[in-house]
Design an enzyme around this catalytic site. Structure first.
Site, short mmCIF file in Angstrom:
data_model
loop_
_atom_site.label_atom_id
_atom_site.label_comp_id
_atom_site.label_asym_id
_atom_site.label_seq_id
_atom_site.Cartn_x
_atom_site.Cartn_y
_atom_site.Cartn_z
N VAL A 170 0.86 -1.18 0.00
CA VAL A 170 0.00 0.00 0.00
C VAL A 170 0.90 1.23 0.00
CG1 VAL A 170 -1.59 1.38 1.41
CG2 VAL A 170 -2.03 -1.05 1.05
N CYS A 171 0.48 2.26 -0.72
CA CYS A 171 1.16 3.54 -0.76
C CYS A 171 2.61 3.37 -1.25
CB CYS A 171 1.08 4.19 0.62
SG CYS A 171 1.39 5.97 0.65
N THR A 172 3.57 3.99 -0.59
CA THR A 172 4.96 3.92 -1.04
C THR A 172 5.61 2.58 -0.75
OG1 THR A 172 5.69 4.95 1.01
CG2 THR A 172 5.33 6.40 -0.88
N GLY A 220 -3.08 2.27 -3.65
CA GLY A 220 -2.70 3.68 -3.68
C GLY A 220 -2.38 4.19 -2.29
#
Length: 288
Positions: A170-172, A220
């Site tokens: 998730v995310c970075t 994201g």
């Protein structure tokens, strides 16, 4: 409790199993030698099976009440707490699933997130199962940047990913997967401010809440982890199970402001957030 009441409770437990973690205790009771004296162990187990079969008959054959998935979720200093906690809540709601919170060190000391929330790991890296159903990496900001420089951590990610059914982030967290060489030729997503970095790992950036490409699943930014987690639950246990957990969590978002994406945010807000992240983006680029 008479037999009729016990049967009703068993049926309710079978029907609402995704909603009630307490049903695990009921299942243990039904299968144990200490079940109510008027019911044999075989009778209790038969009732449990009947309840499950009745629920599946009402809700379609995609429903899988029990499982034994092995899910490892990697911790590291400065990870984003909600990146981890959102999916962890959903995964932990699957009856029978085993969650491993993996320490970045050789001990089980609490690992502090970038927001100051400390999580206590359950296993060290050496105790993490070799074969996993899901291997998950959360994102973060400066913490993720430092994790990218940790050769042992990146090697661990690469090795566990090789023997996992699903490799996820998730995310970075997707940048850590990229650093481990896992994004080449793959469609992937990340926090919107970091999408421009994905091609440097050989990935195809996709501006989407959740992106699937074979065994790779990326989410994201931050809150996308809830959508991400529900999609994975549906893949493992069926749509009905995922819907039940969504209702349990009362995940019915009605945000007070419609500014949750760069396309919707006011230009002033979007440009300022992008400006704040720009120095971090460049630091990540150097770390690639």
């Amino acid at each position: 409790m008479d037999r009729r009441q016990f049967t009703k409770l068993a049926l309710l437990g079978g029907g609402l199993a995704p909603l009630l973690p307490a049903c695990q205790s009921l299942a243990k009771l039904q299968a144990s030698p200490t079940a109510p004296a008027h019911l044999s162990k075989a009778e209790a187990e038969a009732m449990s099976r009947q309840a499950h079969e009745a629920f599946m008959g009402l809700n379609g054959d995609d429903f899988k009440m029990m499982g034994e998935e092995h899910i490892a979720m990697l911790l590291y200093p400065g990870f984003a707490a909600l990146d981890l906690v959102g999916p962890q809540y959903l995964f932990a709601s699957m009856m029978g699933a085993k969650i491993y919170l993996i320490s970045p060190a050789d001990d089980l000391k609490p690992v502090t997130s970038g927001e100051g929330l400390a999580i206590v790991p359950t296993h060290t890296r050496s105790e993490c199962p070799e074969t996993l159903d899901i291997f998950f990496v959360p994102g973060g900001a400066n913490g993720t940047l430092e994790a990218m420089k940790n050769a042992k951590l990146i090697d661990f990610i690469a090795r566990r990913a090789a023997s996992s059914s699903y490799v996820t982030s998730v995310c970075t967290g997707s940048l850590l997967l990229g650093k481990a060489g896992l994004l080449k030729g793959k469609k992937a997503t990340s926090h919107w401010t970091m999408l421009e970095l994905l091609p440097e790992f050989g990935a195809i950036p996709v501006k989407q809440r959740v992106v699937w490409d074979g065994k790779l699943i990326t989410g994201g930014g931050v809150t996308a982890g809830i959508d991400f987690g529900l999609q994975i639950v549906a893949a493992l246990r069926g749509k009905t199970y995922a819907e039940a957990i969504q209702l349990q969590a009362e995940y019915d978002p009605v945000p007070p402001y419609d500014s949750g994406s760069p396309e919707k945010a006011e230009p002033f807000v979007r440009d300022n957030i992008k400006g704040i992240f720009s120095p971090l983006v460049e630091k990540f680029r150097l770390a690639i």
